[in-house]
Design a protein around this motif. Sequence first.
Motif, PDB file in Angstrom:
ATOM      1  N   THR A 129      -7.844   0.900  -6.043  1.00 53.01           N
ATOM      2  CA  THR A 129      -7.417  -0.174  -5.145  1.00 53.01           C
ATOM      3  C   THR A 129      -7.602   0.279  -3.704  1.00 53.01           C
ATOM      4  N   ILE A 130      -7.706  -0.694  -2.806  1.00 51.77           N
ATOM      5  CA  ILE A 130      -7.913  -0.414  -1.382  1.00 51.77           C
ATOM      6  C   ILE A 130      -6.952  -1.272  -0.569  1.00 51.77           C
ATOM      7  N   LEU A 131      -6.303  -0.648   0.412  1.00 50.18           N
ATOM      8  CA  LEU A 131      -5.431  -1.371   1.337  1.00 50.18           C
ATOM      9  C   LEU A 131      -5.886  -1.048   2.754  1.00 50.18           C
ATOM     10  N   LYS A 132      -6.214  -2.065   3.510  1.00 47.79           N
ATOM     11  CA  LYS A 132      -6.674  -1.881   4.884  1.00 47.79           C
ATOM     12  C   LYS A 132      -5.670  -2.476   5.849  1.00 47.79           C
ATOM     13  N   GLY A 133      -5.355  -1.734   6.914  1.00 45.29           N
ATOM     14  CA  GLY A 133      -4.455  -2.251   7.947  1.00 45.29           C
ATOM     15  C   GLY A 133      -3.268  -1.353   8.135  1.00 45.29           C
ATOM     16  N   GLY A 134      -2.098  -1.956   8.320  1.00 41.45           N
ATOM     17  CA  GLY A 134      -0.872  -1.192   8.513  1.00 41.45           C
ATOM     18  C   GLY A 134      -0.253  -0.825   7.178  1.00 41.45           C
ATOM     19  N   THR A 135       0.301   0.372   7.090  1.00 39.06           N
ATOM     20  CA  THR A 135       0.991   0.773   5.861  1.00 39.06           C
ATOM     21  C   THR A 135       2.387   0.178   5.794  1.00 39.06           C
ATOM     22  N   TRP A 136       2.896  -0.317   6.929  1.00 38.84           N
ATOM     23  CA  TRP A 136       4.195  -0.969   6.989  1.00 38.84           C
ATOM     24  C   TRP A 136       4.011  -2.373   7.539  1.00 38.84           C
ATOM     25  N   LEU A 137       4.980  -3.233   7.272  1.00 33.90           N
ATOM     26  CA  LEU A 137       4.947  -4.588   7.815  1.00 33.90           C
ATOM     27  C   LEU A 137       5.000  -4.528   9.336  1.00 33.90           C
ATOM     28  N   GLY A 138       4.138  -5.281   9.992  1.00 30.16           N
ATOM     29  CA  GLY A 138       4.011  -5.173  11.437  1.00 30.16           C
ATOM     30  C   GLY A 138       4.920  -6.100  12.211  1.00 30.16           C
ATOM     31  N   PRO A 152       0.640  -0.302 -19.064  1.00 33.06           N
ATOM     32  CA  PRO A 152       0.506  -1.311 -18.006  1.00 33.06           C
ATOM     33  C   PRO A 152      -0.129  -2.589 -18.556  1.00 33.06           C
ATOM     34  N   ASN A 153       0.413  -3.739 -18.176  1.00 30.65           N
ATOM     35  CA  ASN A 153      -0.187  -5.014 -18.589  1.00 30.65           C
ATOM     36  C   ASN A 153      -0.919  -5.696 -17.441  1.00 30.65           C
ATOM     37  N   ALA A 154      -0.943  -5.014 -16.272  1.00 33.69           N
ATOM     38  CA  ALA A 154      -1.665  -5.572 -15.134  1.00 33.69           C
ATOM     39  C   ALA A 154      -1.830  -4.498 -14.069  1.00 33.69           C
ATOM     40  N   ILE A 155      -2.873  -4.655 -13.267  1.00 37.41           N
ATOM     41  CA  ILE A 155      -3.043  -3.865 -12.051  1.00 37.41           C
ATOM     42  C   ILE A 155      -2.575  -4.745 -10.901  1.00 37.41           C
ATOM     43  N   THR A 156      -1.682  -4.223 -10.051  1.00 35.63           N
ATOM     44  CA  THR A 156      -1.165  -5.011  -8.937  1.00 35.63           C
ATOM     45  C   THR A 156      -1.248  -4.222  -7.642  1.00 35.63           C
ATOM     46  N   ILE A 157      -1.396  -4.937  -6.544  1.00 31.33           N
ATOM     47  CA  ILE A 157      -1.323  -4.341  -5.216  1.00 31.33           C
ATOM     48  C   ILE A 157      -0.827  -5.419  -4.257  1.00 31.33           C
ATOM     49  N   SER A 158       0.149  -5.063  -3.416  1.00 30.52           N
ATOM     50  CA  SER A 158       0.744  -6.015  -2.482  1.00 30.52           C
ATOM     51  C   SER A 158       0.100  -5.897  -1.102  1.00 30.52           C
ATOM     52  N   TYR A 159       0.120  -7.007  -0.375  1.00 26.71           N
ATOM     53  CA  TYR A 159      -0.355  -6.994   1.007  1.00 26.71           C
ATOM     54  C   TYR A 159       0.322  -8.130   1.763  1.00 26.71           C
ATOM     55  N   THR A 160       0.254  -8.067   3.089  1.00 26.82           N
ATOM     56  CA  THR A 160       0.816  -9.112   3.937  1.00 26.82           C
ATOM     57  C   THR A 160      -0.272  -9.598   4.869  1.00 26.82           C
ATOM     58  N   PRO A 161      -0.719 -10.848   4.723  1.00 25.94           N
ATOM     59  CA  PRO A 161      -1.799 -11.360   5.573  1.00 25.94           C
ATOM     60  C   PRO A 161      -1.500 -11.135   7.058  1.00 25.94           C
ATOM     61  N   TYR A 162      -2.538 -10.880   7.824  1.00 24.52           N
ATOM     62  CA  TYR A 162      -2.527 -10.553   9.246  1.00 24.52           C
ATOM     63  C   TYR A 162      -2.217  -9.071   9.484  1.00 24.52           C
ATOM     64  N   PHE A 163      -1.374  -8.473   8.637  1.00 17.45           N
ATOM     65  CA  PHE A 163      -0.985  -7.093   8.868  1.00 17.45           C
ATOM     66  C   PHE A 163      -1.828  -6.125   8.045  1.00 17.45           C
ATOM     67  N   ASN A 164      -2.205  -6.539   6.862  1.00 18.31           N
ATOM     68  CA  ASN A 164      -3.119  -5.735   6.053  1.00 18.31           C
ATOM     69  C   ASN A 164      -3.760  -6.632   5.001  1.00 18.31           C
ATOM     70  N   SER A 189      -7.089   5.554  15.326  1.00 14.83           N
ATOM     71  CA  SER A 189      -6.315   5.973  16.503  1.00 14.83           C
ATOM     72  C   SER A 189      -5.209   4.985  16.858  1.00 14.83           C
ATOM     73  N   ASP A 190      -5.323   3.711  16.413  1.00 14.43           N
ATOM     74  CA  ASP A 190      -4.281   2.725  16.721  1.00 14.43           C
ATOM     75  C   ASP A 190      -3.141   2.741  15.703  1.00 14.43           C
ATOM     76  N   GLY A 191      -3.202   3.641  14.698  1.00 15.74           N
ATOM     77  CA  GLY A 191      -2.139   3.755  13.709  1.00 15.74           C
ATOM     78  C   GLY A 191      -2.419   3.025  12.417  1.00 15.74           C
ATOM     79  N   THR A 192      -3.437   2.144  12.397  1.00 17.23           N
ATOM     80  CA  THR A 192      -3.811   1.487  11.146  1.00 17.23           C
ATOM     81  C   THR A 192      -4.587   2.484  10.280  1.00 17.23           C
ATOM     82  N   SER A 193      -4.802   2.109   9.039  1.00 22.28           N
ATOM     83  CA  SER A 193      -5.520   3.017   8.144  1.00 22.28           C
ATOM     84  C   SER A 193      -6.210   2.240   7.047  1.00 22.28           C
TER      85      SER A 193
END
Length: 620
Positions: free
Chosen positions: A128-137, A56-68, A35-39
Motif C-alpha cells: 500500500t502507498i500513502l502520500k501526504g501528511g502522516t497526521w490529519l492536517g 484477513p478478509n480484506a486489505i484496507t488503508i485509510s486516508y483523508t482527502p486534501y491531506f493525503n 522538506s515540508d514535512g509531508t511524505s
Amino acid sequence: MRFLFLLLFISCVADIKKEHVNVILKQKIIERVNSDGTSERETYNLIKIGDKENAPNAITISYTPYFNEAFIDFVRVIRGFDTLTIDLSNIQDNPAPADLGGTIFWGERILTLPIIDLKENDKLEYKTILKGGTWLGPMSQESTLKKYQVPYSGYFNYVELFEEFNTPIKEKEYDVIVPKEKDIKYQIFNGKIKVQRKEKGDTVHYNFKGENIKGAKYEPLMGSPYDNFRKLIVTNIPSWYEVSRIENELSGKNLEPNGYVKGFTDSLLKDVKDDSEKIKKLFYFVSDIRYLGLIEDEREGYTPHPPEITLRKRSGVCKDKAALLVAMLRAAGFKAYYTITSVGSRIENIPSDQTNHAIVAIVQEDTIIYLDPTIGQGGRSLLPPSEWGQEVIIVKEEGDTLREIPYFSIEENMEKISIETEINNDTAYTYFKGYYTGSFDQRMRRRFIGKSDDEIKDELLDIIGLKDCDLLSFKIQGTKDFTDFFNINVQYKNGNIIKIKNLKMFKPFSCGYIPWFFEYGFSQKKRKSNLKLPVSGYFTQETILFGLEDSVISIPMDFFYEDSFVKLSLASNLEGRTLNIEKEIIVKRDDIPVSEYNEIYMKVKDFERRKEGWVLFISY
C-alpha cells in the motif's frame, strides 16, 4: 526407541500448534520525507496464514482527502507453487465509520479490497502507498493552495509500533529517508530495535529493524499498546517549546472571546463574585455541551472551531470545548491556556506530536489549575482522576515545556460507605450512606441521570448488593447539583439472615464488596505487562448492633497488607453487642510493575477470600 518416538511426536504436535497462528514473515515500510514535512509511505507485507478463521478478509488503508491519498499497489496470494493476483478493480472507496460512537467524522475514507477464501499455509503479499501528511492536517487558508497538509509545517514526526496483538513478526523494517537539512532524532522504547544510519548525497537514510517479535497477548487493564509495545518515535521537531509555539500559531486565533462570547460570559457570571465559583460555573456550563464533531468546512482538521460556533451550536469535540472554555475564562479575566495531552497513553520525552486530546490550564501565581470539560463531563471534579500524572503541553505564544499534571490526595477519588445495622429477631434494619468523589462521583451521576423512581430503586438495590430487601426510604444527590460530591442515603430492612435452629448467620456488606477494577485487574496469576489501576480509595465503616437475646460466637477474620502500591485492610472489633468493621482498599500508584505483581496478587487473593466472611450468632 519407543520413548524417542514419543518425544518426536510431541515435538511435531507442538510445532503444528505453533503454526496455527498468522505470522508476519516480513513487513517493510519506506518513508520518503519531504522538506515540508509531508511524505510518501510504502508498506509491504508478507503474511503466512496459520489460522484460517482469523485470516484477513480484506486489505484496507485509510486516508483523508486534501491531506493525503492512498493506493493499494498490488495484492497476491501465494498458494504452494501458484501465485494468484487479486483484481484491484474490486477496490471499494467508502467513508470511514465515525469515531467515538459516531460522534466525529472529518471526511476520512477507507480503501477496501475484499480477500476471500484464504487457506492455511497461504501467503498473503501486498503493498500500500500513502502520500501526504502522516497526521490529519490543519484547516487554514493555505489549504486552498496545497494538495497535502501536515499539522506542523516543515516538520516530520511519527510513532511506529514494532509489535501486534496475537501476531508474531519474523522481520520488520522501517526505513526513513529525510533531507539532510531536516535530519531526525529518534528514541526506542519497550524493547530492542536495530538501527543503521547512512548519508547519501543530500539525504540521510535510516533503517530500523526488529526481528522475531512475539505476538502480544491482551491482559486486563494493561493500558495502551503505545505504553507496552516495542515502539519507535522519529521526529525533527527541535523542542517542546516549538511544539507549544506551533500549536499556538494553529489554534491561537480561535481562543480569544469575541463580543458574543464576552456578552454571554458576563451574563452567565452576573451574580457570581468569587473567582473559584466563576471557574466552576464556566466549567459546568461548557462540560454540559454535547460531544459531537462539527463539519464547518470541507477540510475539517486539527484546529478548534471559533468559540462562537461551539457556543451557538452547543456542540463540539475536545478541542472545541477546550477552546470555548479558554475564551470564556479569558473573558472573565483569568489567565487561561489551551493545553494538549494524550488520553490513555503517556507522552514520551522526545518532542513530537504524541497528543490526542485538549484540556485547559489556568495559570496562577503559584499553581496551575487543570480542567477537562470533555472527559470530566457530568462530574463535580474539574479534572477527572484518570488524568492525574498525564504529561501536557500548555500552548503559548512564547512556547512552553513538557509538564506533568500532579497527583492529588486519595480523598479526591474515593468511595466511602457508612453502614449502621440493627438486628431485631430475624430482620436486619440498615441505614446505608454512600459518599463518592472524583471518578466515583462522575460514574454515580451518570448511573442515575434521567432515571425514574422505580429505576433509581433498582440501581440502589444493585449498589447495596441485595435484590430481595425492602427499601424504606432513600435520598440521592441531584445529578446536576454540584454543591457537593454525589451521595446517597438509603434505609432498608433485610430478611437476609440464615437460620439453622437457633444458630444464625449474617453477612456484613463490608466483607462482600470488592471494586470491579480490583477484581478484574487481579484476575490472572501472572502478567507480562504492567497493571494499570486508578489511584483511588475505597473505605467502609460498618456497625452492627445485635439484640439482647443474641450472643455472637464468630466474626470476620482481620487482614492487613501494605506496600508502596496498595493497602488492604479488614478489621473487626466486637464490644458487647456492637460489632464494628472497617475495610480499606487503597491504590497508591497507577502502574504496578510486572516484577511486583506476583506478590501483590497472592495478597489480593488472600484478601478476596474475606468476601466469604460471616457473623455467626445464637439467639436464646
